[in-house]
Design an enzyme around this catalytic site. Structure first.
Site, PDB file in Angstrom:
ATOM      1  N   TYR A 131       0.810  -1.218   0.000  1.00 16.18           N
ATOM      2  CA  TYR A 131       0.000   0.000   0.000  1.00 16.18           C
ATOM      3  C   TYR A 131       0.847   1.274   0.000  1.00 16.18           C
ATOM      4  CZ  TYR A 131      -3.691  -3.225   1.457  1.00 16.18           C
ATOM      5  OH  TYR A 131      -4.581  -4.260   1.527  1.00 16.18           O
ATOM      6  N   THR A 132       2.039   1.205   0.524  1.00 17.17           N
ATOM      7  CA  THR A 132       2.855   2.404   0.685  1.00 17.17           C
ATOM      8  C   THR A 132       3.816   2.585  -0.485  1.00 17.17           C
ATOM      9  OG1 THR A 132       4.432   1.120   2.005  1.00 17.17           O
ATOM     10  CG2 THR A 132       2.735   2.335   3.197  1.00 17.17           C
TER      11      THR A 132
END
Length: 769
Positions: A131-132
């Site tokens: 996600y990052t």
């Protein structure tokens, strides 16, 4: 037919069985593991301040071209690439290291810029790597500057498919700027972050004056500068000594600051004034590596456990900036006392250790762990930067030499362009002809032959000769630089000053965050100050049940007891008092009057509060009076004077004060008034003896000395009094009448005498009360 040839496998050493003692083999292998842990995992390199995992992460991102000017890339992509090419360890460990490099509350100068949830100062974890996203910061690029300029060695990766740098050559002083921590085998490192401008100032002073004193360096290099700010409250002398030896610790506190307050003093003290005279404290900075959520939980727990009765509430009003509001119980609470109590009971004050243990290159030993002082560390870092400068210069000289050779060939080709073209058109192998006719080298001839036709128009003699002159001038400058250590130091100082401008005190990234100021002397914090003072009446029953009634009720009031039980001791006290219990075996116990159970029921057994021996009972109960003294005596007639302050016990086990032998028990526990000068002792045989109080020693523990000699029986009672006022005792019956005998000199003898029968009317019980 030929015989078959038998070929035995070659002995390559891997299949050989070596007979060795188990302890020697284990020791050898463990040493290899320990060295690997120290040099390749846990300790940072002095030159770039990085551990291998961090260096490989940054190198992998550079290879992926995730620069500050490029788009973000998924952290999963970066972690996977680094794990597959450079660092064959778990992806979770790699991602944790990446996250730390991107957290602005962990690194003073982040090396990775994160996009997405990278955790927060509350202690929450980062989101999953899918996600990052991330990319390098400009600080990381400065740390890696010069990698393409021959400044460092490259080594093969674990699978020999790629190359990775041994260190990063950049001028950014990452070791001290961002700090490091790690635990190896038998050693550890703990380096706080510091201010880059101060590091550069100290380094410049060291370059100008190699014999500079440590005191002068500490005038420029003030101490830690943590990412979360706070205040270091140690003295300047303590801080300087820690950096002199490379070992020490710092007391770090959160900072109270109230920017919305109206008065300057209130702003600095963190006090916000409210209506009606009320006020509240505001915490704006917390100690490094203390999660905000944990700190608030600690304060809330202290309120719930009544450890902070002067504190009403704690609120978290933080957004991007930290704002923790502390609400006192009343407006009369001393703000400084409240602050001191928070420092004592919570992580609002912590200790950060300093252990400047780093890997440094030592001739003949390789990378060796060493604990260095500040000056030695800066010297080693300066030597490393000088070496990088020399390597960069030699690399550039080699480039200039190659280019000069080509330029000289191009000039010859320009001056003889028609002949060069004719040779190329006429000859099948023009290269040897060109080399022979114009005295060209193989490289020059090859470069001329590889030129495109469109490049011929660019061959202008003036431009080529200008480039040649520029290269020769640069070559001469670099040669002079390599031959002169003074010029090398000057170049390094120039580059450091240029870097300092980026991290100057007046820039957002360079401004100091941690305040270095010794804390003002404060009163010693005591939990007793947190107890609300209120009167109580303490009751102890014959069977050892204790309770405390609110207020000072009459001592002759009737209380309910369990069947077969009754009153043993009763006294008035305050909730702030300490209660002393003397047991028959000579051991003293301490109870806080605020912790006693209420008097609505029968109370609680005192044995649940102290570790009273099964064959012992409570002989006396009294309130501790600071500076007071007690007369202690055993049933065998031995005793001494004890200071009340020495009788307090910190644990349930109490404190052994009177040593008893041969079945003796603690018989006398009496307070001694300040003006008392004599002791009166009476035995079971009713004989009385009086002697000077000065004849008794003051002891913290022991049997004491013989107070009275007995042929049969032992001591019945003893008391201290003022000889001039006479000896008093209670008469029989209700005990309301008291008799005083002033003519007592006939009983006054030396300590240890047998004594004589007491005056007419002395109680048959043999006790003074």
């Amino acid at each position: 037919m030929t015989d078959p040839v038998t070929t035995e496998p070659a002995d390559d050493g891997f299949d050989a069985i070596v007979d060795a003692p188990f302890d020697a083999a284990l020791s050898e292998r463990y040493l290899v593991y320990a060295l690997s842990t120290i040099t390749a995992r846990s300790l940072p390199d002095l030159r770039d301040g990085l551990k291998p995992v961090h260096r490989r992460l940054l190198w992998g991102m550079r290879q992926l071209r995730v620069t500050p000017d490029s788009a973000f890339k998924k952290c999963a992509r970066v972690v996977g690439d680094v794990m597959g090419k450079y660092h064959p360890h778990g992806n979770l460990a790699l991602y944790d290291a990446l996250v730390r490099l991107a957290q602005p509350f962990m690194l003073r100068y982040p090396l990775i810029e994160g996009q997405g949830n990278f955790g927060n100062i509350d202690g929450d974890n980062a989101a999953a790597d899918r996600y990052t996203e991330c990319r390098l910061t400009r600080t990381a690029m400065e740390l890696m500057a010069g990698l393409d300029e021959g400044t460092v060695d490259f080594i093969p990766t674990y699978n020999n498919e790629e190359q990775e740098p041994v260190i990063f050559p950049g001028l950014f002083p990452n070791l001290l700027a961002n700090g490091a921590s790690g635990i190896a085998v038998g050693m550890a490192t703990s380096i706080p972050s510091h201010n880059v401008a101060e590091i550069i100032d100290a380094t410049l002073e060291l370059i100008d004056n190699p014999s500079v004193t440590h005191e002068r360096l500490m005038e420029l290099f003030h101490g830690p500068d943590f990412a979360t700010g706070g205040q270091v409250v140690d003295s300047a002398a303590a801080i300087a000594e820690a950096y002199r030896t490379g070992r020490g610790s710092f007391r770090l506190r959160g900072l109270f600051h109230a920017p919305e307050a109206k008065e300057p003093d209130d702003i600095a003290a963190g006090i916000e004034r409210l209506s009606g005279g009320q006020w509240q404290l505001v915490i704006s900075e917390i100690p490094y590596q203390v999660p905000k959520g944990k700190l608030i939980e600690q304060i809330a727990a202290a309120i719930a456990d009544r450890k902070l009765p002067i504190l009403e509430d704690v609120r978290d009003e933080s957004d991007e900036a930290i704002r923790i509001v502390i609400v006192p119980k009343s407006r009369n609470v001393d703000p400084e006392l409240l602050k001191e109590s928070l420092y004592k009971l919570t992580d609002l004050e912590t200790r950060f250790s300093l252990n400047l243990n780093v890997l440094d290159e030592r001739p003949g030993f390789g990378r060796t762990p060493m604990v260095m002082g500040l000056k030695e560390l800066l010297e080693s870092w300066t030597f490393a930067q000088i070496d990088i400068l020399q390597r960069r210069s030699r690399h550039r000289l080699a480039q200039i030499a190659r280019r000069l050779e080509l330029v000289r060939g191009y000039i010859i080709a320009y001056l003889n362009l028609d002949r060069v073209i004719a040779i190329i058109r006429a000859e099948d192998e023009p290269k040897p002809v060109l080399m022979a006719e114009f005295a060209l080298s193989d490289v020059q001839a090859e470069a001329i032959l590889n030129m495109r036709l469109r490049s011929l128009r660019k061959l202008e003699e003036m431009q080529l000769r200008k480039e040649q002159d520029d290269l020769l001038a640069e070559e001469a400058e670099l040669q002079a630089l390599l031959e002169s250590p003074a010029k090398q130091r000057t170049r390094l100082k120039r580059d450091l000053r240029a870097l300092r401008k980026t991290y100057a005190e007046d820039t957002p990234i360079g401004a100091r965050r941690t305040l270095i100021a010794e804390a003002a002397p404060t009163a010693v914090f005591s939990m007793d100050a947190m107890i609300e003072k209120a009167p109580v009446t303490v009751i102890l029953s014959q069977k050892g049940w204790i309770r405390a009634a609110s207020g000072h009720v009459p001592l002759d009031q009737e209380f309910k007891y369990k069947e077969g039980d009754g009153l043993a001791f009763i006294l008035h006290a305050q909730t702030t008092d300490k209660l002393l219990l003397a047991a028959s075996d000579g051991r003293f116990y301490t109870l806080g009057c605020d912790k006693l159970p209420g008097a609505r029921g029968f109370g609680e057994p005192v044995r649940t509060m102290v570790d009273l021996e099964s064959d012992a009972s409570v002989s006396a109960m009294m309130v501790h009076r600071p500076g007071g003294r007690l007369l202690l005596a055993s049933s065998h007639g031995k005793g001494f004077v004890a200071e009340m302050n020495e009788l307090l016990a910190e644990t349930r086990k109490g404190r052994q004060v009177v040593n008893l032998k041969d079945g003796a028990r603690l018989q006398v526990v009496r307070p001694i008034a300040e003006n008392h000068d004599h002791v009166a002792c009476v035995g079971d045989n009713r004989k009385l003896v009086v002697f000077n109080l000065e004849e008794l020693p003051v002891m913290t523990r022991g049997q004491g000395v013989q107070l009275q000699r007995y042929r049969d029986g032992g001591m019945s009672d003893a008391i201290t009094f003022v000889l001039a006022d006479g000896l008093s005792w209670q008469m029989g019956g209700s005990g309301e009448r008291t008799r005083t005998e002033t003519e007592i000199r006939m009983w006054k003898v030396a300590r240890g005498a047998a004594g004589r029968m007491p005056p007419q009317g002395f109680p048959k019980s043999g006790r003074f009360d």
